[in-house]
Design a protein around this motif. Structure first.
Motif, PDB file in Angstrom:
ATOM      1  N   ALA A 247       0.831  -1.026  -0.135  1.00  0.00           N
ATOM      2  CA  ALA A 247       0.019   0.028  -0.010  1.00  0.00           C
ATOM      3  C   ALA A 247       0.994   1.225  -0.132  1.00  0.00           C
ATOM      4  O   ALA A 247       1.757   1.366   0.793  1.00  0.00           O
ATOM      5  CB  ALA A 247      -0.998   0.067   1.157  1.00  0.00           C
ATOM      6  N   GLY A 248       0.488   2.514  -0.846  1.00  0.00           N
ATOM      7  CA  GLY A 248       1.363   3.474  -1.025  1.00  0.00           C
ATOM      8  C   GLY A 248       0.498   4.823  -0.728  1.00  0.00           C
ATOM      9  O   GLY A 248      -0.564   4.796  -0.484  1.00  0.00           O
ATOM     10  N   ARG A 249       1.420   5.788  -0.898  1.00  0.00           N
ATOM     11  CA  ARG A 249       0.741   7.068  -0.879  1.00  0.00           C
ATOM     12  C   ARG A 249      -0.052   7.377  -2.091  1.00  0.00           C
ATOM     13  O   ARG A 249       0.248   6.808  -3.166  1.00  0.00           O
ATOM     14  CB  ARG A 249       1.861   8.098  -0.649  1.00  0.00           C
TER      15      ARG A 249
ATOM     16  N   ARG B 140      13.799  10.540  -4.030  1.00  0.00           N
ATOM     17  CA  ARG B 140      12.957   9.287  -4.145  1.00  0.00           C
ATOM     18  C   ARG B 140      11.647   9.321  -3.136  1.00  0.00           C
ATOM     19  O   ARG B 140      11.879   9.604  -2.081  1.00  0.00           O
ATOM     20  CB  ARG B 140      13.607   8.084  -4.108  1.00  0.00           C
ATOM     21  N   TYR B 141      10.684   9.161  -3.915  1.00  0.00           N
ATOM     22  CA  TYR B 141       9.312   9.080  -2.984  1.00  0.00           C
ATOM     23  C   TYR B 141       8.885   7.615  -3.103  1.00  0.00           C
ATOM     24  O   TYR B 141       8.437   6.992  -4.373  1.00  0.00           O
ATOM     25  CB  TYR B 141       8.248  10.131  -3.509  1.00  0.00           C
ATOM     26  N   ALA B 142       8.875   6.902  -2.226  1.00  0.00           N
ATOM     27  CA  ALA B 142       8.522   5.340  -1.903  1.00  0.00           C
ATOM     28  C   ALA B 142       6.964   5.026  -2.176  1.00  0.00           C
ATOM     29  O   ALA B 142       6.123   5.917  -1.777  1.00  0.00           O
ATOM     30  CB  ALA B 142       9.025   4.661  -0.896  1.00  0.00           C
ATOM     31  N   ALA B 143       6.689   4.016  -3.022  1.00  0.00           N
ATOM     32  CA  ALA B 143       5.311   3.243  -3.077  1.00  0.00           C
ATOM     33  C   ALA B 143       4.533   4.456  -3.460  1.00  0.00           C
ATOM     34  O   ALA B 143       3.396   4.465  -2.584  1.00  0.00           O
ATOM     35  CB  ALA B 143       5.045   2.451  -1.760  1.00  0.00           C
ATOM     36  N   VAL B 144       4.401   5.154  -4.454  1.00  0.00           N
ATOM     37  CA  VAL B 144       3.532   6.159  -5.013  1.00  0.00           C
ATOM     38  C   VAL B 144       2.316   5.191  -5.873  1.00  0.00           C
ATOM     39  O   VAL B 144       2.738   4.572  -6.541  1.00  0.00           O
ATOM     40  CB  VAL B 144       3.911   7.154  -5.520  1.00  0.00           C
ATOM     41  N   ASP B 145       0.839   5.244  -5.290  1.00  0.00           N
ATOM     42  CA  ASP B 145      -0.003   4.466  -5.898  1.00  0.00           C
ATOM     43  C   ASP B 145      -0.662   5.082  -6.830  1.00  0.00           C
ATOM     44  O   ASP B 145      -1.573   6.070  -6.580  1.00  0.00           O
ATOM     45  CB  ASP B 145      -0.805   4.082  -4.743  1.00  0.00           C
ATOM     46  N   PHE B 146      -0.558   4.588  -8.083  1.00  0.00           N
ATOM     47  CA  PHE B 146      -1.484   5.429  -9.141  1.00  0.00           C
ATOM     48  C   PHE B 146      -2.604   4.784  -9.606  1.00  0.00           C
ATOM     49  O   PHE B 146      -3.415   5.031 -10.478  1.00  0.00           O
ATOM     50  CB  PHE B 146      -0.707   5.525 -10.407  1.00  0.00           C
ATOM     51  N   GLY B 147      -3.029   3.664  -8.885  1.00  0.00           N
ATOM     52  CA  GLY B 147      -4.177   2.840  -8.863  1.00  0.00           C
ATOM     53  C   GLY B 147      -4.160   1.922 -10.217  1.00  0.00           C
ATOM     54  O   GLY B 147      -2.982   1.740 -10.834  1.00  0.00           O
ATOM     55  N   THR B 148      -5.395   1.383 -10.469  1.00  0.00           N
ATOM     56  CA  THR B 148      -5.248   0.121 -11.517  1.00  0.00           C
ATOM     57  C   THR B 148      -6.434   0.593 -12.479  1.00  0.00           C
ATOM     58  O   THR B 148      -6.465  -0.113 -13.296  1.00  0.00           O
ATOM     59  CB  THR B 148      -5.769  -0.919 -10.856  1.00  0.00           C
ATOM     60  N   ALA B 149      -7.094   1.589 -12.532  1.00  0.00           N
ATOM     61  CA  ALA B 149      -8.183   2.047 -13.589  1.00  0.00           C
ATOM     62  C   ALA B 149      -7.316   2.987 -14.550  1.00  0.00           C
ATOM     63  O   ALA B 149      -6.489   2.587 -14.984  1.00  0.00           O
ATOM     64  CB  ALA B 149      -9.202   2.824 -12.813  1.00  0.00           C
ATOM     65  N   ALA B 150      -7.939   3.996 -14.681  1.00  0.00           N
ATOM     66  CA  ALA B 150      -7.518   4.962 -15.786  1.00  0.00           C
ATOM     67  C   ALA B 150      -6.032   5.629 -15.324  1.00  0.00           C
ATOM     68  O   ALA B 150      -5.733   5.674 -14.066  1.00  0.00           O
ATOM     69  CB  ALA B 150      -8.430   6.297 -15.748  1.00  0.00           C
ATOM     70  N   PRO B 151      -5.043   5.633 -16.270  1.00  0.00           N
ATOM     71  CA  PRO B 151      -3.641   5.854 -15.762  1.00  0.00           C
ATOM     72  C   PRO B 151      -3.477   7.266 -15.560  1.00  0.00           C
ATOM     73  O   PRO B 151      -4.084   8.138 -16.240  1.00  0.00           O
ATOM     74  CB  PRO B 151      -2.852   5.539 -16.958  1.00  0.00           C
ATOM     75  N   ALA B 152      -2.506   7.804 -14.791  1.00  0.00           N
ATOM     76  CA  ALA B 152      -2.070   9.210 -14.870  1.00  0.00           C
ATOM     77  C   ALA B 152      -1.427   9.374 -15.953  1.00  0.00           C
ATOM     78  O   ALA B 152      -0.522   8.738 -16.596  1.00  0.00           O
ATOM     79  CB  ALA B 152      -1.071   9.397 -13.662  1.00  0.00           C
ATOM     80  N   ASN B 153      -1.636  10.646 -16.528  1.00  0.00           N
ATOM     81  CA  ASN B 153      -0.973  11.142 -17.828  1.00  0.00           C
ATOM     82  C   ASN B 153      -0.500  12.641 -17.584  1.00  0.00           C
ATOM     83  O   ASN B 153      -0.019  13.197 -18.717  1.00  0.00           O
ATOM     84  CB  ASN B 153      -1.989  11.118 -18.781  1.00  0.00           C
TER      85      ASN B 153
END
Length: 551
Positions: free
Chosen positions: A415-417, A456-469
């Protein structure tokens, strides 16, 4: 010469080929013979036989009619019947079975296209005024029918005044070629250094932010302006440098020498760069305006503001506009800042005479691959050695021609930020060369940042749905004039390819904060996010308060 601004359909797609015997009979009945210039085509690619190469000679005649030359020395204007045809015209000229290929070029202005292992789609269409016009291939548009074909072109004007031509790379680079023009004298341009084609693609692939301009397996490299339109290049790349220039000339004068006169300019209260001596004023350009030398930098053919606009466009692309006396004529000063038109720089470095057409006004100070003769007797165009054979571009993905596959997450990620919340810059897990300090108004930020530093910023969570762009950083800079750099987002390692890049320069002070957005290659999953810092100068150049990501 035929320009990118006057050709119909350079931003559109062509059509599939159709049967042409009926059309061809009508076309050739209108063919016009004219005084021609002998041309020789030489195939020295070393990897492609003559049988694999087709030539297309297209453009306008002296009366302004659009058409083509498919018979030696004969220009064929398009007619109303052609504009109604639903498909591509059969206008290719095949090279001789072996050896060189002779051709006679009629009086016209346009392009000579070369295609290897495939045919190009030229369509007869109707322009906005109801006149027949040609729709050209668009090498930077993944949905264009000619996109999969290895091709390139040569620009020229042949008229009563002589022959004027260049080996342009303004839109893209694919097939290396050189030109030798003889007549009253002899001039040669366009030849690459040994191994030049491979060197261009290798250098672009290694240049952060420019690597995505390489299409497929080295089939072509597209210019950054077109890369913006295709979603392959940052639309804010030059914004920091543009801000630096506008800030500088708000308090001091910029002098531009053009057409035997000097115009002095300064940014006025309305935010426009205003010049004296009738040269007018210019709005602050965008990054795309800079690469295309258009928009706010549009150069009218008026002999006054046009030449000033050309000098401004060249100064921005070469990153020398911070010098108050323009144009800068010392080529050794060009492209020395980290934020510069590296596409043009790499092309110039790969040519034997260091002349190339890497952006529309690369002819300022005579740096372009341009030759002319007022009494021409012969033109030789040589398709020069390839080195490594070009492959083919990948088929465009169905949803978007520009977007790469999203970055994948590691197995069983922790789990990440939240990537879509603000991430405090001083909340890093690791760093190199970074320090923190107090931020005016509360909190802390990272600073004392110079070339080669990273965080470095550890464990950044972008989710699994629409991607960050997209990503946004809150940044401030009190860097001295001429000092700027890049902030790069990388995933899971400081040495990995950048997923996004923005340029930063002086914002008015080390606590003068601005939010700067940048494009991001689509990302999902959980990743360690690295910010890496690149500058061509050793000085510190940026503070960062926070970062965040957007869909």
């Amino acid at each position: 010469m035929l320009t990118r601004r006057t050709v119909l359909g350079l931003a559109g797609a062509g059509a599939a080929a159709i049967g042409v015997p009926m059309v061809a009979s009508a076309l050739f009945s209108r063919a016009e013979a004219a005084d021609g210039l002998p041309v020789t085509i030489v195939n020295s690619t070393g990897v492609h036989p003559n049988a694999a190469i087709r030539m297309y000679v297209v453009g306008t005649d002296p009366a302004g009619n659009q058409g083509y030359a498919s018979g030696s020395g004969v220009f064929t204007p398009l007619g109303a019947a052609d504009a109604g045809s639903d498909g591509a015209l059969d206008i290719a000229v095949r090279l001789s079975p072996s050896g060189s290929t002779p051709f006679t070029l009629p009086r016209m202005s346009g392009r000579i296209y070369f295609a290897i292992d495939g045919e190009l789609a030229f369509r007869a269409v109707v322009d906005a005024a109801g006149r027949p016009a040609l729709q050209y291939p668009v090498g930077w548009l993944a949905t264009d029918p000619s996109y999969q074909v290895l091709h390139d072109f040569f620009e020229f004007t042949h008229n009563d005044a002589g022959m004027f031509c260049n080996t342009t790379m303004v839109d893209m680079f694919s097939i290396p070629m050189s030109a030798r023009l003889t007549g009253a004298g002899e001039a040669v341009t366009g030849k690459l250094v040994d191994g030049g084609r491979d060197a261009i693609f290798t250098a672009l692939a290694a240049q952060p932010g420019f690597e995505r301009l390489v299409v497929g397996d080295r089939i072509r490299a597209i210019a950054p302006g077109h890369g913006i339109g295709a979603g392959l290049f940052s639309p804010t790349y030059f914004d920091g440098y543009i801000e630096e220039i506008w800030s500088r000339y708000s308090s001091e004068s910029l002098r531009v020498s053009a057409n035997n006169g000097t115009c002095t300019g300064r940014v006025d209260g309305s935010g426009r760069l205003a010049f004296d001596n009738g040269a007018g004023s210019f709005a602050r350009p965008t990054t795309q305006d800079v690469f295309f030398c258009d928009g706010a930098l549009l150069a009218p053919n008026d002999g006054v503001s046009g030449p000033v606009a050309a000098v401004l466009g060249a100064g921005f692309n070469r990153s020398v506009l911070d010098r108050p006396d323009q144009p800068v004529t010392d080529a050794a000063a060009f492209y020395r800042q980290p934020v510069t038109n590296h596409y043009a720089r790499i092309l110039h470095e790969a040519t034997a005479d260091h002349r190339a057409y890497g952006f529309p006004f690369d002819d300022v100070t005579g740096a372009a691959a341009y030759i002319e003769d007022h009494q021409p007797t012969h033109l030789e165009i040589t398709l020069t050695p390839f080195g490594t054979p070009a492959g083919r571009p990948a088929d465009p993905p169905p949803a978007s021609a520009a977007a790469p596959a999203p970055a994948s997450a590691p197995a069983a990620p922790p789990a990440g930020r939240d990537a879509y919340a603000r991430i405090a810059a001083d909340g890093f897990a690791d760093q190199s060369g970074i320090q923190t300090e107090a931020t005016t108004g509360g909190g802390r930020h990272i600073g004392f940042i110079a070339n080669g530093d990273w965080v470095r910023y550890a464990a950044v969570d972008f989710g699994t749905a629409a991607p960050a762009n997209q990503f946004v950083i809150r940044t401030a800079s009190g860097a001295p004039p001429g000092v700027s750099g890049l902030v790069e987002v990388r995933l899971d390692g400081p040495g990995n390819q950048p997923a996004g890049t923005v340029a930063v320069a002086d914002t008015g002070g080390w606590q003068s904060w601005r939010e700067v957005p940048g494009n991001l290659a689509p990302v999902t999953g959980v990743h360690d996010v690295y910010l890496t810092f690149t500058s061509g100068q050793p000085q510190e150049y940026v503070n960062i308060s926070w970062l965040t990501f957007r869909r």
